[in-house]
Design an enzyme around this catalytic site. Structure first.
Site, PDB file in Angstrom:
ATOM      1  N   TYR A 229      21.903  17.068  -0.666  1.00 14.04           N
ATOM      2  CA  TYR A 229      22.707  18.538  -1.326  1.00 14.04           C
ATOM      3  C   TYR A 229      22.117  19.495  -0.334  1.00 14.04           C
ATOM      4  O   TYR A 229      21.296  19.835   0.342  1.00 14.04           O
ATOM      5  CB  TYR A 229      22.163  18.813  -2.440  1.00 14.04           C
ATOM      6  CG  TYR A 229      22.517  17.582  -3.576  1.00 14.04           C
ATOM      7  CD1 TYR A 229      23.805  17.819  -4.240  1.00 14.04           C
ATOM      8  CD2 TYR A 229      21.768  16.484  -3.745  1.00 14.04           C
ATOM      9  CE1 TYR A 229      24.254  16.968  -5.122  1.00 14.04           C
ATOM     10  CE2 TYR A 229      22.494  15.529  -4.517  1.00 14.04           C
ATOM     11  CZ  TYR A 229      23.873  15.900  -5.172  1.00 14.04           C
ATOM     12  OH  TYR A 229      24.396  14.792  -6.224  1.00 14.04           O
TER      13      TYR A 229
ATOM     14  N   ASP B 164      29.095  18.447 -11.561  1.00 11.06           N
ATOM     15  CA  ASP B 164      29.521  19.201 -12.540  1.00 11.06           C
ATOM     16  C   ASP B 164      30.437  20.327 -12.406  1.00 11.06           C
ATOM     17  O   ASP B 164      30.694  20.463 -11.122  1.00 11.06           O
ATOM     18  CB  ASP B 164      28.048  19.720 -13.325  1.00 11.06           C
ATOM     19  CG  ASP B 164      27.408  18.729 -14.182  1.00 11.06           C
ATOM     20  OD1 ASP B 164      28.059  17.821 -14.599  1.00 11.06           O
ATOM     21  OD2 ASP B 164      26.142  18.815 -14.129  1.00 11.06           O
TER      22      ASP B 164
END
Length: 602
Positions: free
Chosen positions: A257, A137
Site C-alpha cells: 500500500y 473501501d
C-alpha cells in the site's frame, strides 16, 4: 379552363372575403398532406427513416470454450463505493465490481450459473470461479488489484481431450498446444453427442484446436474490457496460465500500500503565532510552523511497525467476523519522497524533438526571481502479509500526529504493546482518498516468497515481435500507445485534474499577492494575524484530508477515552446474535466466522 377573375372591379369587402377563403383552403390542404411522421421526427433530413429497434442476439454458452485467467487492473476510487458489491445493499455510489461485471457481461465473457433470486443485470459470480485479492473501501484506489475468474475463450470447442498433450507455456508463450486443467468446454458433452460425422472432420477439428496459440489467437481481453469500462478503471495485464489452485485472495502472500500526502500538509499559519510550542520538550529543536510535517520523526515512527505485531490498536474491530488474532507481519514501512511529474515524458520516443532522444529532458535553470518553493509529495509505503480492517489508515493517522509534533514516535511502540495498552484509545483514522492498493504479490511454490511469480502479459505486450514493433512505431492499433489506448485515456483523466491543480494553485498565489503585504513582511503585524487566526484556541490536526480538523485543546492519544476490549466487543455481539445459545458455536468459542489472513478491508 375558366377565365381568371378581374379583381380590379371588386370592392374592398369582396377582396377581403376572397383572401379569407383562400387562406382557409390553404390551411385545410396543408393539414391534409402533412405527414404525422414528419411532425414528430427530429431528423434534419427528410429522407431519413426511423431506425429499427436493436434486437439482442440469443447467446448460447454451450458453443464456446472457457479458460481460467487472472486480471490485474487499476482504478481511481473517488467515484466508487469501494471494490466489493453486496446484493440488496443500495450504495450512494456504484462499486468497482458492478462496473467490472457490466463490462464482462456486455462482452459475453462470463457465463454465470443462473440464480432465481437475482434479477437481470445483478452481479452474479456463481460458476465463474471468481476471487478477488484486496477489498478496498469507499474512496480508496488501487493500482495493482487482482481477480481470478473463468472467461470465454477463442479456443475451438471440438477437441479430443483424452489424447491431447498437456500445455507447456514458456516465457515467450510460443507453444502451439493449449490444453490444460484450467481450460474446459462449456458445458461438457458426451462424445456421442459431439462426435464429428467422419474421421476427416475429427482430424480437422483437432488440428485446428492443437494449433491454437494460447495468447496470440485468444480474445484480446484487455482491449475488450477497457473499451467498455469507465476511463478511471483500466485493465493493465492478464495472466494466461495461473496455477490450477490459484485464488486471488488466498494465493496472495503480500499486499503493498501507499498513502500519499503533501509537505506542507495544509497552508502554513502566518506569523509568529503560527510557530507551535515544543510540546515534546526536544532539546535543540527549532519550533515547527503549523502546517509543516516533521518527515524524519514520521520515518522514525514508521520503522517501528516492521516485524510481527498485534495491531488491535491500529484497526477497526468488526464483531461480525469474531476476530481474535490481530497479529500481522509488516515487511517494510517507511516514508518515501515522491518525484513529481510524469517520468515517461523523458523517455526516447516521447520527447519534443527527434534529437531529444539522445538524453532525458533537462529543464533550464530558473532565474532567482522565478524560483518557487513547490510543495513536496511523500508516500507512506507499507508492505505486509495481510491487513486488518482500516489498519493502514489508523497507522498513518498516528504518524501524522507524530509529524505535527503532537506525539512522539514512541507512541507507535506504546500502542503495539497490547499487554500495556489492551484497549484502543478513541482516535480518528486518516481520510480514505490518498490510500492506494499498490500491488499484490503471488510467489511461486518454493521460490522467493516476496517476488511475484505470475507471468503477466501487460497492455501492449505481444508474443509476435514484428507485429509489436510495427504497432509501437506508428502508434496505431496499439492498446497501450494507440488512439484510445490506455495511455491516451488516462492522459485525459490526468489533464483534467492537472488543470484543477494549476488553476487552484495560481489562485492561491494571486490571493496572497493582492492587497496589503505588511502581514507577511512586518513581524508585529504577522504576529497579530497569527494570533487572530488562533484566537479560538483550537488545535489544527491533519488527517490526510484537504483541510485540517479543528479539535479544540489537543488531548494526547494515550489520555483519550478507551474503547471496550476486543474480547468484550466479540462477546456482546455473540450474545446479541444468539451464538451462545447454539451448541455448535458455543463449542467453537462463539467464533463461527474466523477471519482468514488477508481478509481485512482497507
Amino acid at each position: 379552363m375558366a377565365n381568371p377573375a378581374d379583381y380590379s372591379k371588386w370592392s374592398s369587402e369582396q377582396l377581403i372575403d376572397r383572401v379569407t377563403l383562400l387562406e382557409q383552403q390553404l390551411q385545410e390542404q396543408t393539414s391534409r398532406y402533412k405527414s404525422p411522421l414528419r411532425r414528430t421526427s427530429n431528423s434534419s433530413s427528410p429522407s431519413e427513416r426511423p431506425k429499427k429497434p436493436r434486437r439482442n442476439r440469443i447467446f448460447d454458452p454451450s458453443k464456446y470454450s472457457t479458460r481460467f485467467i487472472a486480471l490485474k487492473f487499476a482504478y481511481l476510487g473517488q467515484r466508487y463505493n469501494g471494490l466489493e458489491y453486496h446484493a440488496n445493499n443500495i450504495t450512494p455510489l456504484p462499486t468497482v465490481e458492478e462496473e467490472l461485471w457490466k463490462a464482462l457481461n456486455k462482452a459475453r465473457l462470463v457465463f454465470p450459473t443462473p440464480n432465481p433470486l437475482l434479477q437481470d443485470g445483478d452481479v452474479n459470480w456463481e460458476g465463474c470461479d471468481y476471487s478477488k485479492c484486496g477489498r478496498t473501501d469507499r474512496g480508496v484506489s488501487a493500482f495493482g488489484q487482482v481477480i481470478g475468474l473463468r472467461v470465454r475463450s477463442n479456443r475451438p470447442l471440438n477437441v479430443l481431450r483424452d489424447n491431447a498433450p498437456p500445455t507447456v507455456v514458456d516465457d515467450a508463450g510460443k507453444n502451439n498446444v493449449f490444453l490444460s486443467n484450467t481450460e474446459t468446454a462449456l458445458p461438457h458433452s458426451s462424445p456421442a453427442e459431439d462426435a464429428p460425422a467422419n474421421a476427416a472432420s475429427v482430424a480437422s477439428d483437432n488440428r485446428e484446436a492443437l494449433s491454437f496459440h494460447p495468447i496470440r489467437d485468444e480474445i484480446p481481453y484487455i482491449s475488450v474490457l477497457n473499451h467498455l469500462l469507465p476511463p478511471d478503471i483500466r485493465v493493465l495485464a492478464w495472466c494466461a496460465n495461473p496455477p490450477a489452485d490459484f485464488s486471488a485472495r488466498f494465493s496472495c502472500k503480500e499486499r503493498r500500500y501507499r498513502y500519499f500526502f503533501t509537505q506542507p500538509a495544509f497552508t502554513p499559519t502566518c506569523g509568529a503565532s503560527g510557530l507551535l510550542p515544543n510540546r515534546l520538550n526536544v532539546k535543540g529543536s527549532d519550533r515547527q510552523r503549523e502546517g509543516w510535517l516533521d518527515i524524519e520523526a514520521m520515518r522514525e515512527g514508521a520503522k517501528k511497525f516492521q516485524g510481527l505485531h498485534d495491531f488491535r490498536n491500529f484497526c477497526k474491530v468488526d464483531p461480525g467476523k469474531q476476530v481474535e488474532n490481530f497479529e500481522r507481519r509488516i515487511f517494510y514501512s517507511d516514508i518515501e519522497e515522491v518525484t513529481p511529474g510524469i517520468r515517461y515524458l523523458g523517455l526516447p520516443g516521447f520527447q519534443e524533438h527527434e534529437d531529444s532522444n539522445l538524453g532525458p529532458i533537462v529543464s533550464p535553470p530558473a532565474s532567482s526571481s522565478d524560483q518557487v518553493i513547490k510543495p513536496k509529495t511523500y508516500a507512506f509505503a507499507l508492505h505486509g502479509s495481510a491487513f486488518l480492517w482500516h489498519q493502514v489508515r489508523h497507522m498513518i493517522a498516528i504518524l501524522f500526529l507524530v509529524g505535527q509534533g503532537l506525539e512522539s514516535p514512541d507512541l507507535v511502540s506504546e500502542l503495539l504493546d497490547v499487554q500495556k495498552n489492551p484497549q484502543k484509545p478513541m482516535y480518528e483514522m486518516a481520510e480514505d482518498a490518498p490510500l492506494v492498493l499498490w500491488d499484490c504479490i503471488f510467489p511461486g511454490q518454493g521460490k522467493d516468497p516476496r517476488k511475484d511469480d505470475l507471468q503477466w502479459l501487460y497492455v501492449g505486450d505481444s508474443t509476435d515481435f514484428e507485429n509489436s514493433v510495427a504497432q509501437a512505431s506508428d502508434g496505431k492499433g496499439n492498446s497501450k500507445y494507440g488512439l484510445g489506448g490506455v495511455l491516451d485515456r488516462m492522459w485525459e483523466v490526468w489533464r483534467q485534474k492537472k488543470m484543477d491543480e494549476l488553476l487552484a494553485g495560481t489562485l492561491l498565489d494571486l490571493i496572497v499577492d493582492q492587497g496589503d503585504q505588511h502581514a507577511i513582511t512586518d513581524q508585529h503585524l504577522g504576529e497579530l494575524v497569527g494570533r487572530a487566526h488562533r484566537s479560538s484556541g483550537s488545535q489544527k490536526v491533519f488527517m490526510g484530508g484537504n483541510r485540517p480538523r479543528q479539535v479544540g485543546n489537543y488531548i494526547p492519544v494515550l489520555e483519550k477515552p478507551k474503547m471496550e476490549s476486543v474480547e468484550t466487543v466479540n462477546a456482546k455481539y455473540a450474545k446479541r446474535k444468539g451464538f451462545e445459545a447454539n451448541a455448535e458455536t458455543k463449542a467453537a468459542g462463539f467464533r463461527p466466522f474466523l477471519l482468514q489472513p488477508g481478509d481485512g478491508r482497507i
